[in-house]
Design a protein around this motif. Structure first.
Motif, PDB file in Angstrom:
ATOM      1  N   TYR A 261      45.118  45.982  27.084  1.00  0.00           N
ATOM      2  CA  TYR A 261      45.086  45.240  25.822  1.00  0.00           C
ATOM      3  C   TYR A 261      44.129  45.871  24.810  1.00  0.00           C
ATOM      4  CZ  TYR A 261      47.929  41.602  27.905  1.00  0.00           C
ATOM      5  OH  TYR A 261      48.961  40.931  28.492  1.00  0.00           O
ATOM      6  N   LEU A 262      43.056  46.483  25.293  1.00  0.00           N
ATOM      7  CA  LEU A 262      42.150  47.189  24.395  1.00  0.00           C
ATOM      8  C   LEU A 262      42.871  48.361  23.737  1.00  0.00           C
ATOM      9  CD1 LEU A 262      39.346  47.703  23.209  1.00  0.00           C
ATOM     10  CD2 LEU A 262      38.803  49.045  25.266  1.00  0.00           C
TER      11      LEU A 262
ATOM     12  N   SER B  79      42.597  44.482  30.951  1.00  0.00           N
ATOM     13  CA  SER B  79      41.621  44.577  29.866  1.00  0.00           C
ATOM     14  C   SER B  79      41.758  45.909  29.150  1.00  0.00           C
ATOM     15  CB  SER B  79      40.198  44.424  30.418  1.00  0.00           C
ATOM     16  OG  SER B  79      40.026  43.156  31.014  1.00  0.00           O
ATOM     17  N   LEU B  80      41.894  46.998  29.922  1.00  0.00           N
ATOM     18  CA  LEU B  80      42.063  48.324  29.338  1.00  0.00           C
ATOM     19  C   LEU B  80      43.371  48.400  28.556  1.00  0.00           C
ATOM     20  CD1 LEU B  80      41.223  51.295  29.031  1.00  0.00           C
ATOM     21  CD2 LEU B  80      42.380  51.757  31.206  1.00  0.00           C
TER      22      LEU B  80
END
Length: 208
Positions: A146-147, A143-144
């Motif tokens: 791709y953010l 998640s980090l």
């Protein structure tokens, strides 16, 4: 010369519009360093990508991901051609719709626009090598990751936009049109090439 480049690099981050006016008006002066930035970007990107993928691969299967030199070298070549192709298209299309910049001015501006993204991307990718296995399994690291990729892409687009606006002396809408059209053409050219390469890899080759 080095000091001047470092100053302009700082301005690209802090005051990009001012920086790209300077670079666009002095494309010949900044061209050599811009070319080095392009080479550094296209060389480092596939290597760093391999490093991160190998870390993820090892976390999941506890085996080392094989280093495919030919694949890395091909990605470097392709990235270099994409970089040259995109900057040339941005220059040519911009000229067609009223741009006033020189090729070296537009090329140098777009390369300098990519440098902060490359450096930030390097530290982001490198940091993922130290993320714990539990984070990978629970999706936190992904998640980090791709953010951060989304943030980098947006930042890169904005800097590229400023680079074209100031180096080509175009309006906001014309600069967007130039960037999007250049990107679409590059993608349109890439799809059949990559398809043919993939097809070639799947065809059995017999040695005599």
């Amino acid at each position: 010369m080095v000091g001047t480049n470092m100053t302009i690099f700082k301005d690209v981050i802090i005051s990009p519009q001012k920086a790209f006016v300077e670079i666009g008006n002095n494309g010949k002066k900044y061209f050599p360093f811009a070319f080095v930035i392009l080479l550094g970007t296209v060389i480092s990107s596939p290597i760093l990508s391999y490093y991160v993928n190998s870390q993820i691969y090892f976390h999941f299967v506890e085996e080392t991901l094989p280093f495919d030199f030919s694949s890395i070298f091909f990605e470097i070549e392709l990235g270099f051609l994409y970089g040259i192709g995109f900057t040339y298209l941005a220059y040519t299309i911009g000229k067609k719709i009223g741009g006033q910049g020189s090729f070296k001015g537009v090329f140098s501006s777009l390369c300098f626009a990519a440098l902060p993204i490359t450096i930030v991307g390097f530290f982001i990718l490198l940091s993922l090598g130290f993320v714990s296995l539990s984070n990978f399994k629970h999706g936190g690291a992904f998640s980090l990751y791709y953010l951060m990729i989304i943030v980098i892409v947006i930042w890169g687009f904005v800097l590229g936009l400023f680079a074209i606006i100031k180096s080509h002396q175009l309006s906001f809408l014309k600069a967007i049109l130039t960037m999007l059209t250049s990107g679409v053409i590059i993608i349109a050219i890439s799809i059949p090439i990559l398809f043919l390469i993939e097809l070639n890899d799947q065809i059995p080759h017999f040695k005599i």
